[in-house]
Design a protein around this motif. Structure first.
Motif, PDB file in Angstrom:
ATOM      1  N   GLU A 129       1.324   7.186  27.196  1.00  0.00           N
ATOM      2  CA  GLU A 129       1.602   5.807  26.853  1.00  0.00           C
ATOM      3  C   GLU A 129       2.247   5.065  28.037  1.00  0.00           C
ATOM      4  N   THR A 153       7.883  11.778  18.180  1.00  0.00           N
ATOM      5  CA  THR A 153       6.800  10.955  17.634  1.00  0.00           C
ATOM      6  C   THR A 153       5.816  11.820  16.851  1.00  0.00           C
ATOM      7  N   THR A 165       1.079  10.016  23.329  1.00  0.00           N
ATOM      8  CA  THR A 165       2.410   9.460  23.549  1.00  0.00           C
ATOM      9  C   THR A 165       2.873   9.715  24.983  1.00  0.00           C
ATOM     10  N   TYR A 170       1.679   3.208  17.784  1.00  0.00           N
ATOM     11  CA  TYR A 170       0.624   3.283  18.798  1.00  0.00           C
ATOM     12  C   TYR A 170      -0.230   4.535  18.650  1.00  0.00           C
ATOM     13  N   SER A 171       0.372   5.666  18.262  1.00  0.00           N
ATOM     14  CA  SER A 171      -0.377   6.931  18.179  1.00  0.00           C
ATOM     15  C   SER A 171      -0.832   7.270  16.765  1.00  0.00           C
ATOM     16  N   SER A 201       5.888   4.167  19.584  1.00  0.00           N
ATOM     17  CA  SER A 201       4.926   5.258  19.797  1.00  0.00           C
ATOM     18  C   SER A 201       4.276   5.690  18.485  1.00  0.00           C
ATOM     19  N   ILE A 247       5.475   1.028  26.236  1.00  0.00           N
ATOM     20  CA  ILE A 247       6.809   1.408  26.691  1.00  0.00           C
ATOM     21  C   ILE A 247       7.350   0.411  27.712  1.00  0.00           C
TER      22      ILE A 247
END
Lengths: 227, 284
Positions: free
Chosen positions: A161, A19, A158, A100-101, A97, A165
């Motif tokens: 997370e 990621t 990540t 999200y990141s 991810s 997930i």
């Protein structure tokens, strides 16, 4: 430490580093454009990039789950034409991810670019250098702390997370079962000893990595800006 | 010859104004653009460098047309062969002095060409230092040298010395004059320092609110509407003249022998610049 434990940690590390690597490649041009842009749509892009900061991870996970499901249009198309399945798979976790990141990579780098004196780039252009050369040889070397911060934050975020997930990855050992999920799972199964192991590793890891970042950044700033 | 025609509305601290000027610069000339802050001096320089673009305009340097808005022609900054020195030096903090200069080399240009510039600017001892470890004057010497690595024919200086103290200014003015001659440069200097303009410029453009008010010799332009009165300190008395330090400039002022006894080194005196450019002592 048994095999399953190491496998989970290894998967977590693989997910976080994959990621981070992809985000670095995506994040630098995106942050560069955002820092330089005065376009009307800049706030729109910034809002979209930053949304994962405030959105409950389960909301993001929910939408991704729906989008990637093989019985929905996108998921179906991906499966039929590209043979890619994103729900409950590792590639799906990577994609989730990344979204999200994203702000954890883009925001520090964008701030790094914005804090550089504008004359640095201009001086480089007047020396006959292209934007590309200027980016790689002048701008990026002078925002190393921001790059490092972005890399570490997106990596660590990540690792931490959970919601996304759980929604799109589930808990498949060796495929989608990462450390944070494993802790939850072990606690559910009342295996506190194993949960402790995971938790301790994550605490130590998080502390060490942040300590490294702050130490490196401090010495960099001292050397380069004489502060 | 350099031909400049610019038209561009601007918003300055004083409100809206229009930069509207036509100017010709001769090869080898050192032209100063003088005027109060907010008069459009820096914008003019940025437009010459291609870092800003006018609404309408034409910029021709020798045979090359850098900008012609009528023909929608714009040459980007990197293809305009010029050197630009900023007030804030703009050295690359990640590179040593030597690397800053080497970065400016064009493809195929040998590294050895840097040696001469380092020598003229007396940078050899600083070569391996990072900019953060240099004084303001040293940084500006590096910036000047770096701007000339590509061997441009046009040097643009944007208030290059205004962040430095008087002594350092004086020395850097020497460097600028030396480089201007050694490299046969056409130099455009933006400044709001009278002394600097008098010392360096062959010709002065007085810019006010985006318009050229006056063009001519330093004394002529700066003395409008009357003579310029400056205050200075006598540094030496030589036969027939006194050497007066005015700001960072050394002026040699005629001193009749019968008056020499009234003046001592260290005295504060008033000097007037006549329209001819000749300085004269004011006896008050």
């Amino acid at each position: 430490m048994n095999e399953a434990f190491l496998e989970t940690l290894w998967l977590t590390f693989r997910l976080a580093s994959t990621t981070m690597a992809i985000l670095l490649v995506l994040g630098i041009p995106l942050a560069y454009v955002l820092a330089a842009s005065r376009a009307w749509y800049k706030p729109l892009v910034e809002a979209l990039v930053s949304m994962p900061l405030v959105l409950p991870p389960t909301v993001l996970g929910f939408y991704l789950l729906i989008a990637f499901s093989p019985d929905k249009a996108l998921g179906n198309w991906l499966l039929e034409h590209l043979d890619i399945r994103l729900v409950f798979t590792f590639p799906g976790l990577v994609l989730g991810s990344i979204i999200y990141s994203l702000p954890f990579m883009v925001q520090p780098i964008q701030a790094g670019f914005e804090n550089l004196p504008p004359h640095l780039a201009e001086a480089s252009y007047t020396l006959g250098k292209s934007r590309r050369t200027t980016l790689f040889r002048v701008l990026l070397p002078n925002i190393k702390p921001a790059l490092l911060t972005g890399m570490v934050l997106s990596f660590a975020h990540t690792v931490g997370e959970f919601g996304v997930i759980l929604m799109i990855g589930g808990n498949i050992p060796g495929e989608t079962r990462v450390a944070s999920i494993a802790i939850y799972d072990e606690v559910e199964g009342l295996n506190y000893a194993v949960a402790h192991q995971y938790a301790a590793v994550l605490v130590a890891f998080t502390f060490l990595i942040l300590l490294t970042v702050y130490t490196i950044n401090r010495s960099f700033i001292k050397r380069q800006w004489g502060a | 010859m350099m031909q400049i025609e610019l038209y561009h509305p601007l918003w300055s601290a004083a409100g809206r104004m229009v930069l509207d000027l036509r100017l010709e610069v001769q090869p080898g000339e050192l032209l100063a653009v003088y005027g109060p802050s907010g008069s459009g001096k820096t914008t003019l320089l940025r437009m010459l460098a291609g870092l800003a673009h006018p609404e309408r305009g034409l910029i021709r340097f020798g045979e090359e047309v850098w900008l012609d808005t009528k023909k929608r022609w714009v040459v980007p900054t990197k293809r305009r062969k010029l050197g630009l020195v900023f007030q804030e030096y703009a050295l690359f903090p990640n590179m040593t002095v030597r690397k800053n200069l080497e970065y400016a080399l064009e493809r195929g240009q040998p590294k050895s060409e840097i040696a001469e510039l380092m020598h003229i600017m007396e940078l050899e001892e600083l070569a391996d230092r990072y900019p953060a470890k240099l004084s303001g004057g040293q940084q500006q010497r590096v910036a000047l040298a770096r701007a000339l690595v590509r061997r441009p024919h046009l040097l643009l200086l944007d208030e290059p010395l205004s962040a430095l103290d008087t002594e350092m200014r004086f020395r850097l003015q020497e460097y600028i004059l030396e480089l201007h001659k050694a490299y046969s440069l056409t130099t455009i200097l933006v400044s709001h320092d009278v002394h600097e303009v008098i010392r360096l410029a062959d010709r002065v453009v007085l810019l006010e609110e985006g318009k050229i008010r006056e063009v001519g010799g330093a004394a002529q332009v700066l003395s409008l509407p009357g003579w310029v009165r400056l205050e200075g300190v006598v540094s030496r008395i030589i036969p027939g003249a006194a050497v007066v330090i005015v700001g960072s400039t050394e002026l040699q002022v005629a001193l009749p022998a019968e008056l020499a006894q009234h003046l001592r080194e260290g005295d504060t005196v008033k000097v007037a610049l006549q329209p001819s450019g000749q300085p004269a002592l004011l006896w008050e």
